[in-house]
Enzyme design. Structure first.
Site, short mmCIF file in Angstrom:
data_model
loop_
_atom_site.label_atom_id
_atom_site.label_comp_id
_atom_site.label_asym_id
_atom_site.label_seq_id
_atom_site.Cartn_x
_atom_site.Cartn_y
_atom_site.Cartn_z
N GLY A 1 -15.27 -22.46 10.55
CA GLY A 1 -14.47 -21.96 9.24
C GLY A 1 -13.14 -21.91 8.44
N GLY A 2 -12.43 -22.70 8.94
CA GLY A 2 -10.95 -23.31 7.91
C GLY A 2 -11.62 -24.61 7.78
CD GLU B 1 -11.16 -28.08 13.77
OE1 GLU B 1 -10.48 -27.10 13.63
OE2 GLU B 1 -12.80 -27.41 13.74
CE LYS C 1 -12.24 -15.07 15.62
NZ LYS C 1 -11.40 -16.39 15.33
CB THR D 1 -7.41 -26.98 11.72
OG1 THR D 1 -7.22 -27.92 12.17
CG2 THR D 1 -7.22 -26.45 10.46
N GLY D 2 -6.09 -23.61 12.39
CA GLY D 2 -7.09 -22.35 11.84
C GLY D 2 -5.11 -21.58 12.59
CB SER D 3 -4.79 -17.32 11.22
OG SER D 3 -6.13 -17.31 11.99
C1 5RP Z 1 -11.21 -24.28 11.71
C2 5RP Z 1 -11.66 -23.68 12.89
C3 5RP Z 1 -10.74 -22.83 13.65
O1 5RP Z 1 -10.52 -22.87 14.68
C4 5RP Z 1 -11.72 -21.24 13.50
O2 5RP Z 1 -12.13 -20.38 11.75
C5 5RP Z 1 -11.09 -20.42 13.68
O3 5RP Z 1 -9.87 -20.25 12.82
P1 5RP Z 1 -8.86 -18.65 13.15
O4 5RP Z 1 -7.96 -18.66 14.63
O5 5RP Z 1 -8.09 -18.88 11.76
O6 5RP Z 1 -10.08 -17.21 13.58
O7 5RP Z 1 -13.04 -23.90 12.66
O8 5RP Z 1 -12.21 -25.39 10.78
#
Ligand code: 5RP
Length: 229
Positions: free
Chosen positions: A101-102, A108, A126, A33-35
């Site tokens: 964060g998402g 997950e 990161k 999940t996430g961008s």
């Molecule tokens: C969601 C997550 C995402 O993988 C993490 O927040 C990174 O997100 P992004 O690809 O938007 O930077 O753990 O729960």
């Protein structure tokens, strides 16, 4: 924008594309999940690689996969997957991560635990020496939140309830999230073991037991492949 003029989104696009090399045609694929993962889902759909189905870690990823014609099955129908592909908020030199964060950390971690390999896709921002700069997400049972905030303060952290529109944020699992700042997580395995045992913690966003086996890191020099196994 970095020195070579690439934006964070461009670095995410690079690693999303590179992750296609880890997709096993004809097999189930775990999808995070996430961008960054959203860009991977778009690349997967455009690639024409036929997988048996995706196992998704969130309602948002399920919707995106299905809208692009990628079949999704429930994890309960799949015993093992060869590969799980997901992003991270932080990743260290051992492949230990902070995630969530998402807000999808619980699913997950569950999906990642049923995959043989975790392929992390992330831009270079990161990569950290010590986990803990990004606010650590912790999914909690709502009635336990005040006591858990107190427990984190004893570790030197400050936990805040995640809010949206003046309301406590509710996860896909109907629970609340704490975001904890002020921690230096020098022993990710020990930290994950300890916090996971606190009553009311559903999932702590330290992924040490479900660490990455490979990280595709988007850097100004291109995609760096970090192998941890
Ligand atoms: C969601 C997550 C995402 O993988 C993490 O927040 C990174 O997100 P992004 O690809 O938007 O930077 O753990 O729960």
């Amino acid at each position: 924008m970095n020195q070579t003029g690439q934006t964070q989104d461009e670095l995410k696009t690079l690693v999303a594309q590179a992750a296609l090399n880890y997709v096993v045609p004809g097999e189930y694929l775990g999808v995070g999940t996430g961008s960054t993962v959203n860009l991977f889902i778009d690349a997967l759909a455009a690639s024409g690689i036929a997988i048996k189905a995706a196992v998704s870690s969130s309602i948002a990823s399920t919707q995106r996969l299905q809208s692009l014609g990628v079949p999704v099955v429930d994890l309960t129908l799949v015993l093992r997957m060869a590969v799980y592909i997901d992003g991270a908020d932080e990743i260290d030199a051992n492949g230990f991560m902070v995630k969530g964060g998402g807000a999808a950390l619980t699913r997950e971690k569950i999906v990642a635990a049923q995959a043989d390999r975790f392929v992390c896709i992330a831009d270079a921002s990161k990569r950290v020496e010590v986990l803990g700069t990004f606010p650590l997400p912790v999914e909690v049972i709502p009635m336990a939140a005040p006591e858990l905030m107190r427990q984190f303060s004893l570790l030197g952290g400050q936990a805040k309830l995640r809010m949206v529109n003046d309301q406590a944020f509710v996860t896909d699992n109907g629970q609340h999230l704490l975001d904890v700042v002020g921690l230096r997580i020098n022993d990710p395995l020990g930290f994950e073991n300890k916090v996971s045992q606190w009553p009311g913690v559903v999932t702590v966003g330290v992924f040490a037991h479900q660490r990455a086996h490979v990280c595709l890191l988007g850097t100004t020099q291109g995609v760096q492949t970090l192998v941890y196994d």
